[in-house]
Scaffold this motif. Structure first.
Motif, PDB file in Angstrom:
ATOM      1  N   LEU A   6      45.718  41.465  44.123  1.00  0.00           N
ATOM      2  CA  LEU A   6      46.874  41.085  43.310  1.00  0.00           C
ATOM      3  C   LEU A   6      46.424  40.980  41.856  1.00  0.00           C
ATOM      4  N   VAL A   7      47.182  41.577  40.964  1.00  0.00           N
ATOM      5  CA  VAL A   7      46.914  41.471  39.528  1.00  0.00           C
ATOM      6  C   VAL A   7      48.140  40.799  38.925  1.00  0.00           C
ATOM      7  N   LEU A   8      47.945  39.577  38.444  1.00  0.00           N
ATOM      8  CA  LEU A   8      49.064  38.770  37.943  1.00  0.00           C
ATOM      9  C   LEU A   8      48.835  38.390  36.495  1.00  0.00           C
ATOM     10  N   ASP A   9      49.867  38.476  35.705  1.00  0.00           N
ATOM     11  CA  ASP A   9      49.805  37.946  34.351  1.00  0.00           C
ATOM     12  C   ASP A   9      50.109  36.460  34.439  1.00  0.00           C
ATOM     13  N   TYR A  10      49.501  35.658  33.577  1.00  0.00           N
ATOM     14  CA  TYR A  10      49.781  34.219  33.599  1.00  0.00           C
ATOM     15  C   TYR A  10      51.222  33.953  33.187  1.00  0.00           C
ATOM     16  N   LEU A  34      43.513  38.534  40.586  1.00  0.00           N
ATOM     17  CA  LEU A  34      43.033  38.492  39.210  1.00  0.00           C
ATOM     18  C   LEU A  34      44.170  37.973  38.337  1.00  0.00           C
ATOM     19  N   LEU A  35      43.834  37.140  37.378  1.00  0.00           N
ATOM     20  CA  LEU A  35      44.819  36.588  36.467  1.00  0.00           C
ATOM     21  C   LEU A  35      44.550  37.112  35.066  1.00  0.00           C
ATOM     22  N   ILE A  36      45.534  37.773  34.478  1.00  0.00           N
ATOM     23  CA  ILE A  36      45.411  38.292  33.123  1.00  0.00           C
ATOM     24  C   ILE A  36      45.983  37.244  32.176  1.00  0.00           C
ATOM     25  N   THR A  37      45.146  36.772  31.244  1.00  0.00           N
ATOM     26  CA  THR A  37      45.582  35.712  30.348  1.00  0.00           C
ATOM     27  C   THR A  37      44.632  35.565  29.167  1.00  0.00           C
ATOM     28  N   THR A  38      45.094  34.820  28.195  1.00  0.00           N
ATOM     29  CA  THR A  38      44.218  34.308  27.154  1.00  0.00           C
ATOM     30  C   THR A  38      43.854  32.909  27.621  1.00  0.00           C
ATOM     31  N   PRO A  39      42.659  32.730  28.183  1.00  0.00           N
ATOM     32  CA  PRO A  39      42.361  31.478  28.879  1.00  0.00           C
ATOM     33  C   PRO A  39      42.170  30.294  27.941  1.00  0.00           C
ATOM     34  N   ASN A  40      42.471  29.153  28.497  1.00  0.00           N
ATOM     35  CA  ASN A  40      42.126  27.885  27.885  1.00  0.00           C
ATOM     36  C   ASN A  40      41.542  27.028  29.002  1.00  0.00           C
ATOM     37  N   ILE A  54      39.526  35.559  36.135  1.00  0.00           N
ATOM     38  CA  ILE A  54      40.335  35.764  34.926  1.00  0.00           C
ATOM     39  C   ILE A  54      39.894  37.042  34.229  1.00  0.00           C
ATOM     40  N   VAL A  55      40.868  37.842  33.831  1.00  0.00           N
ATOM     41  CA  VAL A  55      40.638  38.995  32.966  1.00  0.00           C
ATOM     42  C   VAL A  55      41.292  38.645  31.636  1.00  0.00           C
ATOM     43  N   GLU A  56      40.472  38.566  30.599  1.00  0.00           N
ATOM     44  CA  GLU A  56      40.971  38.101  29.308  1.00  0.00           C
ATOM     45  C   GLU A  56      41.727  39.165  28.544  1.00  0.00           C
ATOM     46  N   PRO A  58      42.713  40.531  24.794  1.00  0.00           N
ATOM     47  CA  PRO A  58      43.368  41.810  25.032  1.00  0.00           C
ATOM     48  C   PRO A  58      42.685  42.541  26.181  1.00  0.00           C
ATOM     49  N   LEU A  59      43.490  43.140  26.999  1.00  0.00           N
ATOM     50  CA  LEU A  59      43.041  43.774  28.227  1.00  0.00           C
ATOM     51  C   LEU A  59      42.443  45.143  27.953  1.00  0.00           C
ATOM     52  N   LEU A  60      41.244  45.358  28.464  1.00  0.00           N
ATOM     53  CA  LEU A  60      40.608  46.665  28.403  1.00  0.00           C
ATOM     54  C   LEU A  60      40.696  47.286  29.791  1.00  0.00           C
ATOM     55  N   CYS A  61      41.158  48.513  29.860  1.00  0.00           N
ATOM     56  CA  CYS A  61      41.382  49.186  31.134  1.00  0.00           C
ATOM     57  C   CYS A  61      40.116  49.217  31.987  1.00  0.00           C
ATOM     58  N   ASP A  62      38.974  49.545  31.396  1.00  0.00           N
ATOM     59  CA  ASP A  62      37.727  49.615  32.158  1.00  0.00           C
ATOM     60  C   ASP A  62      37.367  48.260  32.756  1.00  0.00           C
ATOM     61  N   THR A  63      37.621  47.192  32.021  1.00  0.00           N
ATOM     62  CA  THR A  63      37.343  45.841  32.523  1.00  0.00           C
ATOM     63  C   THR A  63      38.223  45.541  33.721  1.00  0.00           C
ATOM     64  N   LEU A  64      39.494  45.862  33.631  1.00  0.00           N
ATOM     65  CA  LEU A  64      40.416  45.609  34.735  1.00  0.00           C
ATOM     66  C   LEU A  64      40.009  46.396  35.974  1.00  0.00           C
ATOM     67  N   VAL A  65      39.702  47.668  35.814  1.00  0.00           N
ATOM     68  CA  VAL A  65      39.305  48.506  36.950  1.00  0.00           C
ATOM     69  C   VAL A  65      38.053  47.935  37.612  1.00  0.00           C
TER      70      VAL A  65
END
Length: 79
Positions: A6-10, A34-40, A54-56, A58-65
């Motif tokens: 699952l890939v979810l935006d916060y 995986l949670l896509i967010t600007t973490p705090n 957490i995937v921070e 700005p999202l980079l495609c290679d990082t997400l993959v």
């Protein structure tokens, strides 16, 4: 065996991604997430308790993959 992630935006309309994940897990869906967010600190703590990476932004495609492949590869049967 089905696999996935699952890939979810916060930030979602009406709830956050961790709340949606809680609902899905409550219905028996146990895929890695995986949670896509600007973490705090609060989000990072909640994500850690939920076992979510957490995937921070700005999202980079290679990082997400790469992050999506990690849970899939670790749950593969070893021969």
């Amino acid at each position: 065996m089905d696999s996935g992630c699952l890939v979810l935006d916060y930030k979602l309309p009406g709830m956050d991604g961790l709340a949606l994940l809680g609902r899905l897990r409550g219905r028996g869906h146990d895929l890695p997430a995986l949670l896509i967010t600007t973490p705090n600190a609060e989000i990072a703590g909640r994500a850690a308790l939920a076992g979510v990476a957490i995937v921070e932004k700005p999202l980079l495609c290679d990082t997400l993959v790469g992050k999506v492949r990690e849970p899939a590869e670790s749950s593969s049967p070893v021969s």
